[in-house]
Structure formats: structure tokens, C-alpha cells
Design an enzyme around this catalytic site. Structure first.
Site, PDB file in Angstrom:
ATOM      1  N   HIS A  70      -1.183 -22.915 -80.496  1.00 58.75           N
ATOM      2  CA  HIS A  70      -1.275 -24.450 -80.311  1.00 58.75           C
ATOM      3  C   HIS A  70      -2.608 -25.016 -79.692  1.00 58.75           C
ATOM      4  O   HIS A  70      -2.882 -24.595 -78.716  1.00 58.75           O
ATOM      5  CB  HIS A  70       0.086 -25.083 -79.880  1.00 58.75           C
ATOM      6  CG  HIS A  70      -0.101 -26.667 -79.984  1.00 58.75           C
ATOM      7  ND1 HIS A  70       0.401 -27.243 -81.210  1.00 58.75           N
ATOM      8  CD2 HIS A  70      -0.283 -27.594 -78.920  1.00 58.75           C
ATOM      9  CE1 HIS A  70       0.115 -28.749 -81.106  1.00 58.75           C
ATOM     10  NE2 HIS A  70      -0.198 -28.851 -79.747  1.00 58.75           N
TER      11      HIS A  70
ATOM     12  N   LYS B 128       8.341 -28.273 -80.256  1.00 60.29           N
ATOM     13  CA  LYS B 128       7.870 -28.057 -81.494  1.00 60.29           C
ATOM     14  C   LYS B 128       7.826 -26.402 -81.642  1.00 60.29           C
ATOM     15  O   LYS B 128       7.921 -25.894 -82.607  1.00 60.29           O
ATOM     16  CB  LYS B 128       6.913 -28.823 -82.153  1.00 60.29           C
ATOM     17  CG  LYS B 128       7.397 -30.196 -82.324  1.00 60.29           C
ATOM     18  CD  LYS B 128       6.386 -31.153 -83.021  1.00 60.29           C
ATOM     19  CE  LYS B 128       5.485 -31.670 -81.691  1.00 60.29           C
ATOM     20  NZ  LYS B 128       4.613 -32.826 -82.224  1.00 60.29           N
TER      21      LYS B 128
ATOM     22  N   ASP C  48      12.320 -34.887 -81.244  1.00 62.91           N
ATOM     23  CA  ASP C  48      11.013 -35.106 -80.903  1.00 62.91           C
ATOM     24  C   ASP C  48      10.259 -36.184 -81.572  1.00 62.91           C
ATOM     25  O   ASP C  48       9.357 -37.234 -80.953  1.00 62.91           O
ATOM     26  CB  ASP C  48       9.901 -33.883 -81.037  1.00 62.91           C
ATOM     27  CG  ASP C  48       8.624 -34.017 -80.548  1.00 62.91           C
ATOM     28  OD1 ASP C  48       8.740 -33.894 -79.226  1.00 62.91           O
ATOM     29  OD2 ASP C  48       7.669 -34.092 -81.341  1.00 62.91           O
TER      30      ASP C  48
ATOM     31  N   SER D  62       7.122 -32.218 -75.696  1.00 69.51           N
ATOM     32  CA  SER D  62       7.010 -32.591 -77.283  1.00 69.51           C
ATOM     33  C   SER D  62       6.298 -31.290 -77.754  1.00 69.51           C
ATOM     34  O   SER D  62       6.911 -30.804 -78.854  1.00 69.51           O
ATOM     35  CB  SER D  62       6.127 -33.878 -77.334  1.00 69.51           C
ATOM     36  OG  SER D  62       5.930 -34.073 -78.471  1.00 69.51           O
TER      37      SER D  62
ATOM     38  N   ARG E  89       7.978 -43.920 -78.047  1.00 69.58           N
ATOM     39  CA  ARG E  89       6.620 -43.650 -76.928  1.00 69.58           C
ATOM     40  C   ARG E  89       5.516 -44.154 -77.439  1.00 69.58           C
ATOM     41  O   ARG E  89       4.903 -45.163 -76.638  1.00 69.58           O
ATOM     42  CB  ARG E  89       6.439 -42.050 -76.562  1.00 69.58           C
ATOM     43  CG  ARG E  89       7.349 -41.397 -75.891  1.00 69.58           C
ATOM     44  CD  ARG E  89       7.325 -40.002 -75.701  1.00 69.58           C
ATOM     45  NE  ARG E  89       6.152 -39.582 -75.033  1.00 69.58           N
ATOM     46  CZ  ARG E  89       5.347 -38.468 -75.428  1.00 69.58           C
ATOM     47  NH1 ARG E  89       6.072 -37.599 -76.203  1.00 69.58           N
ATOM     48  NH2 ARG E  89       4.313 -38.371 -74.710  1.00 69.58           N
TER      49      ARG E  89
END
Lengths: 433, 433
Positions: free
Chosen positions: B82, B187, B161, B183, B168
Site C-alpha cells: 500500500h 482495508k 471504513d 482506515s 470524517r
């Protein structure tokens, strides 16, 4: 600028502009700012604070969210009074007539009890027939004739405050000096007084538990009032044990009558006289000593008592209670909480006494609960006194036997017996002008 | 305990329990905790923080709010990757096939571009026919056959999420290390990998502007991954200027092909090889040097390129683009932004370049905007290079002439010419394991 950027600015500890605060208050009230944004901003305010300037703008925006009582056609200085609330706090009911008897015009809007604290309106309503729901014209007429009048706050004043308070209550954003100060002051400024005395309670029975918090709240409110052009003073007073010797509704009215007859508990009488003298000064008496003398004379001459009698009459109440307290509602049953051992009485935990009185029926747990005007607690031994085992410390007055058990448990827990004579702190801790 | 007391505990800086965090996530998702309470708690988290333990529980609750991809029937270590996102960040598209060519199984779920950053899915969709919407069984089949597969995240993963992110976004509670970390990691953990490499971007084009913030985010994510039993490593990499020399969609695919042909920009190639080596280590190669050698061989042999070709084929794309980039969509127009004076090129402000590319049509301002796959920007002079007045620094590629003016203004502002040769910082700033 999108409103989320206003939230971000406060989150980052910046000072909001007057326009931003206006958007917040107007938007929160009319729904154009959704509750989830309002509550995020409220939490940012709780944790980041607000400057006195921001808090003054916040107060002003809340005042302008509703109507404002116009007392300008009444001659003289109108001096308001507010207490942040405590247990046994019946000060206004003796103070307003006493100051009025000294020539001060005292318009007073009060609230109802909730939780461990009682409410001035509930106490007054224990006087048979007493009406707290006067419309503004009648309020002003009584003020003009009697010099004081105590009513409930109308919903037209500071509606933003009600909306914000409801949201704060469920989002853990009540505990914030600027938010509390703006909430109190927006209501007070909407009431139309030209000067204001604040009694900020401090201690285990108060919202502010310590002197630093009470001082911060008092200073902020004084700053807001003075910036708004209302001469404002605060006294910080102890609220560890109940004020005076009665906690409830009719029992507190009876105690106010004793104060105005010169026969009240010394702590309560001293506080009422101190605040009355400050109100006389705010109303234009330049010499503090002369203000104190005027207050003492109004008490000793019975002028304060007569003013209360006239206020009760004009507000529909049975004024015979002034001379005969037995006409007030009384509880059918009485039982005592006694000292479990000998020693000195330390503090009588005000919150526990207040909760015990509420459990007996004198207060409310929810806003729509009914109040038993006769129920309450009498304090028989005062903090600092020596007690022997078995001495009566508290008398519990009640009508509903099912309520006794829980109340007795709370009342017992409120009594602290200590081995050595405790130091008794002064009631008035500080003045902030 | 009423939920308002949970908010109060976080407001007061206390550590929430696993149960309290579970109530928060479940309640926010199913609506039993109203949005105004959720946003108040989110703001309290932003300003009070969370411990690694709380953040891990928060991540876990978010994972359990939805389904989790089960890759357990695929043999070997599944290593996910990621990036926190930057400009010109096409790393995954070259990295996933390269690591797969070294025997690592690389399941990858990616996102779309928004604002100044592009998205892996948009870039892949510039390959004619390429499908990112594979169902999980097909995803697993491609993984098994090719060694890697890149798809869009399904809405069944971590639905809490999405709900929390939407709130948010409008309550100024995005900027929080624990909330960002939870968050991202919720995922990633839902995707079913058994190990994870994180590329945390740092600099003016990144979410985290400074090394301290990037380090805090990286450390928190590594802690969450490891506590969840997923071997997790992070590298912190600079994102001041765009990564590589292409910003857009088809231009970034073409650049990935050049990397896998051994002909890519040195910064991008080095980062791809560094991350691939870490993935080989996480997949079980104990010797770092051997991992690096394996990666270099996979690049030099063309094995990485062949893996990408098979992935494109299996995902429905026109694999002829691998040998012939001209089959990718191209913009009809090109214009250059030139150096306005001689000197050295300092930074190319990544955010401004990204915004310029988006303005040309390569990105989105709102989530439902269409993307022009051919539009983009080519970087002709790299930061640290000497330039003469009039040298081309950026080429702007576009189809819609109405988009040029704003893009050119942004692109010009991105170019900083300095008097002296600037120091060029290393791309990889730090590794956190």
C-alpha cells in the site's frame, strides 16, 4: 469557506472570526450546519478553548438568535443575578427582595431543578398559588411595583442555547469554560439587565470542582458581561456542603423567610447580605460601606421580608406563608440519619445530600418528572460541629415510603465524621470584578 | 454505560477499552450511535490521540464490520502493498509483476484518483479493455495463474471504513494518525494478505508533509499489522517532486513498461526494486542480498515484464501495449512549460503538478468526474538538473483546449529555478519494521 474549514481552524487551535462564530450559531440553530458538524466543532472548542473575544462573539450570536427583554422603560439600574447552581442554593429568593428593598430593581429569570440541584422555580411553586409563568408585560408591572419579580425563562430567549445545550448533553461537550460561560451569559444578557452579579459555585456539590475551574469560569463570564457593556461581578463561593440548613422546596422557602426575619443560618444570611451589597453598589452606590449598611437596615427593619410578601402576592401566591410557614406543604413522614460515631462533622457531601433529597421526591432525575414540594432534608448538625454517637445529623422529610430506602443510603454516605476538629473554609473564596 | 460517557473518556485522554471501540464502530456503521456522537468522538480522537492498542482494536473492529477475502487456499506467503499516495506514484503497476516474477504472491486492491493524486485503477483502465472489477473467485484464479492481480476494492470490505471516512471528510477529522492508520490497515487486513509492505509518502505532495508525521503514521501502521499477525514493514519515501517522469494515466503505464524493460527513470526504478526486494524477504527469503539479486534478475531477464503482460491479458486488457505503447490512448495536443531563466531546477512542486494534470483531465476533482486517460504531464527536466532559459521543463498533454489555461498556470507555478545547484535528498528516507 466550507464549514468544515471552520471546524479545521478550531481543531488547529486558531481563533475564529466573528463571522465564523455567527455561521456556527445560526447554522446550528436553523439546521444549515448539520449536527455532526456542530458536535465536531463543539468538541474542538472543548479541547482547544476559546479566547474571551471568541466567547463574547459566541454569547452575542446566541443572544441575537432570539428576542431580548426590553426593560429600558423602567427607570434605574436593573441588576440581574445568576448562580451556577448548588445544593440548598435558595439565595435568589431572599436576595432579590432584600436588594429590591434597598432600591435596586431586580429582574430575575430562573430555572428548574435537575439531578442533585434544586431550582428556584420549583421552590417558589411550593408557595400555594405562586405563578412563575408571567408574560413579559406582567413581569415588568410587578418589577415596577415591587422592585423584583422572579419568573421562568421564556423559550423566546436565546433559542440557540437550548439547541446547542441539547447537543452538548449527548456529545460530552458540556465541560468547557467558554461554552458554559456563553450559555449562561447569553441567557442573562437576553434578560435585559444593565448590571449583573454572578455566584460561581466551587466544590464537590458544584459543576466546578476546584478553585481554578471556578475562577476561569467566573473570569470569562465577567469578561463577556463587561465587553457587552453590562457591569458584571462574580463571587466564587464554596459548595462542598449544602448551603444553609434546608434542602428541598417548601423547606427552603421557610428558610428564606427566616433569613429575612434575621433568624437564618449564618452562612446563608452572610452570602445573601454580601451579594445584596454588591448589587446596591452596581446600582450606583459608590461607597461599599454604605451599601452594606443599607442592606443590614433593610434586613433588620423587615423591609426585605415585606418586599418578598408583596412579590408573592403580586405573583398569585398565598402571602400568609410569610407569617405562617406551616401553610407551606409539609411531608407526612420524618426520619433521622444519626452520627454513627462521635467526633466532628467534616463535610456533608453536597452532591449526595442533593441526590438524597431528589430521591425523596424533592428533585428530578428527568426534566419531565414531577416534584414533591414537601419532601426534603433538614441539616441538624453543621459541618465543623462536634457530634456524639447517635446525634441527629439529617432529617429526611418524605411522603412516599418507597422513596426512603435509596434516599437514606445516599444521605448516610454524605455524612463524614472526623477525629479532629476540621478547619472550616470561608464561604466566599474570591471576588472577580 | 451510555455512549456519551465513552466520548467523555476519550475527551479526557483516557484509553478506550476493546468493547468501547467495538461499540463505536458497530454503532457508527449501523446508525445506533448517531452521527453527532460519532463526530464528537472522532474530534476527541484527533486531539487526544489513541494508543497503538486502541488503534489495533479500532482496525480490527473495522475489518470485522465486513467480509474478509480468504486467500488461505492459495499456497505461499501473500504479500500486499500500500502507498499513502503521491503524484506520479505508479509503483504498484511495475512492482506487483516484478515481485510476482520472483515467486511472491501479490494480491492487490487499489483505488481511484482524487484531487492532486492519481489512482492505480484509473491508470490500468487506460489500457484498452482492462477490467478492474473482477469478483473474488476470478481475482484468486488470476493470482494463482499469474502471481499477481490488481483490482478495485469491493464494497463488502470494511464498510465501517467508508461510513467513517465520509463523516470524517465533512467534520475536519481526517488529519489523525490513528484514524488514518486504522482506515488504511482495516482495508489492507481485509484483503487477506499474510504480509504487507507500506510506502509512506512524505513531503509537499503527500498527505504527511514532514518526516515526523510520516514516521508516526508508518510506525502506527507497522504496529497494527504486526499486532494483527501480519508481518508489516514500511518505507518512508520523499514526495516533494513527482515520482518518475510521467504524471497521468496512459503516460504512467508507458513509464511502468519502461521500468520493467530496464529503461525507466532511476528514482522510480530504484524504489520499485527496493520494495520488491522487501517483498521477497517477507515472502521467506532470509538473505536480503539474495532478495536484491533475485529482483535484479527478474528485471533484467524480462520476467517482470512478462508477468505484467500475462496480468493484462488475464484481466481483459490489450497486451499488445506492452510492446507498443502507441496503442495506449494519447492526447491530441502538447505544449511545453519552459524555464523562465537559467539556473538549476529546484523542486517541481508535486501538488501543483498533480493539480495541473488533473486540470488537463487526467484526474478528478469530484468522485464522479470522468477521467481523460490520454491527458497528463511529462517531466522533461528533473529536479537537481541545470537548465537554460527556454529549456522545456514540463510537457502538457491534453485533448480539451478549454482545460489548458488553468493547467498551464498551475504547471508554471510548480517550477522552481534556483541559483545554486541544490542538494538532492535520497528518495527512501527511512525503513520501519
Amino acid at each position: 469557506m466550507p464549514f468544515v474549514d471552520v471546524i479545521a481552524r478550531k481543531r488547529d487551535g486558531q481563533e475564529l472570526s466573528r463571522d465564523e462564530i455567527e455561521r456556527f450559531v445560526v447554522g446550528a440553530t436553523d439546521g444549515t450546519v448539520p449536527d455532526y458538524q456542530t458536535s465536531a466543532l463543539l468538541m474542538a472548542v472543548v479541547l482547544r478553548g476559546m479566547t474571551d473575544q471568541e466567547t463574547t462573539w459566541l454569547t452575542d450570536a446566541r443572544v441575537r438568535s432570539g428576542s431580548r427583554v426590553d426593560l429600558s422603560d423602567l427607570p434605574g439600574v436593573k441588576v440581574g443575578k445568576h448562580s451556577t447552581g448548588g445544593v440548598g442554593d435558595k439565595v435568589s429568593i431572599a436576595l432579590a427582595p432584600l436588594a429590591a428593598a434597598c432600591g435596586v430593581l431586580v429582574p430575575k429569570m430562573s430555572g428548574r431543578g435537575l439531578g442533585h440541584t434544586g431550582g428556584t422555580l420549583d421552590k417558589l411553586e411550593s408557595i400555594p398559588g405562586f405563578r412563575v409563568g408571567l408574560e413579559i408585560p406582567e413581569f415588568k408591572a410587578v418589577l415596577r411595583e415591587v422592585g423584583t419579580c422572579i419568573i421562568g425563562q421564556t423559550t423566546a430567549l436565546a433559542p440557540a442555547d437550548r439547541k446547542l445545550y441539547a447537543l452538548r448533553d449527548v456529545t460530552a461537550t458540556v465541560e468547557s469554560v467558554p461554552l458554559i460561560a456563553a450559555s449562561i451569559m447569553s441567557k442573562k444578557l437576553a434578560e435585559g439587565s444593565s448590571a449583573l452579579v454572578l455566584d460561581v459555585k466551587c466544590g464537590r456539590g458544584a459543576f466546578m470542582k476546584d478553585a481554578a475551574g471556578a475562577r476561569a469560569l467566573a473570569s470569562t463570564m465577567v469578561a463577556i458581561g463587561n465587553r457587552a457593556g453590562i457591569a458584571t461581578e462574580a463571587v466564587i463561593t464554596r459548595m462542598d456542603s449544602p448551603l444553609g440548613a434546608a434542602v428541598g422546596n417548601s423547606v427552603e422557602i421557610a428558610e428564606c423567610l427566616r433569613v429575612l426575619k434575621g433568624d437564618g443560618p449564618s452562612d446563608l444570611t452572610a452570602l445573601v447580605m454580601t451579594l445584596a451589597a454588591r448589587m446596591v453598589v452596581l446600582a450606583g452606590e459608590p461607597q461599599e460601606a454604605r451599601a452594606a449598611v443599607a442592606v443590614r437596615r433593610a434586613l433588620e427593619s423587615g423591609a426585605g421580608l415585606e418586599t418578598l410578601r408583596r412579590m408573592i402576592e403580586r405573583q398569585g401566591g398565598d402571602a400568609r406563608v410569610v407569617d405562617d410557614s406551616s401553610r407551606l406543604p409539609a411531608a407526612r413522614h420524618r426520619t433521622s440519619v444519626c452520627a454513627e460515631r462521635g467526633g466532628w462533622l467534616g463535610t456533608l457531601d453536597a452532591t449526595l445530600v442533593g441526590r438524597a433529597a431528589a430521591a425523596l421526591g424533592a428533585g428530578r432525575e428527568r426534566v419531565d418528572d414531577a416534584v414533591d414540594h414537601g419532601a426534603g432534608i433538614l441539616v441538624r448538625a453543621r459541618p465543623g460541629e462536634q457530634v456524639r454517637q447517635g446525634d441527629e445529623v439529617l432529617d429526611l422529610l418524605y411522603n412516599d415510603e418507597r422513596r426512603l430506602e435509596r434516599a437514606r443510603t445516599l444521605a448516610r454516605r454524605s455524612v463524614q465524621i472526623v477525629e479532629e476538629e476540621p478547619a472550616v473554609a470561608p464561604l466566599v473564596l474570591e471576588s472577580i470584578r
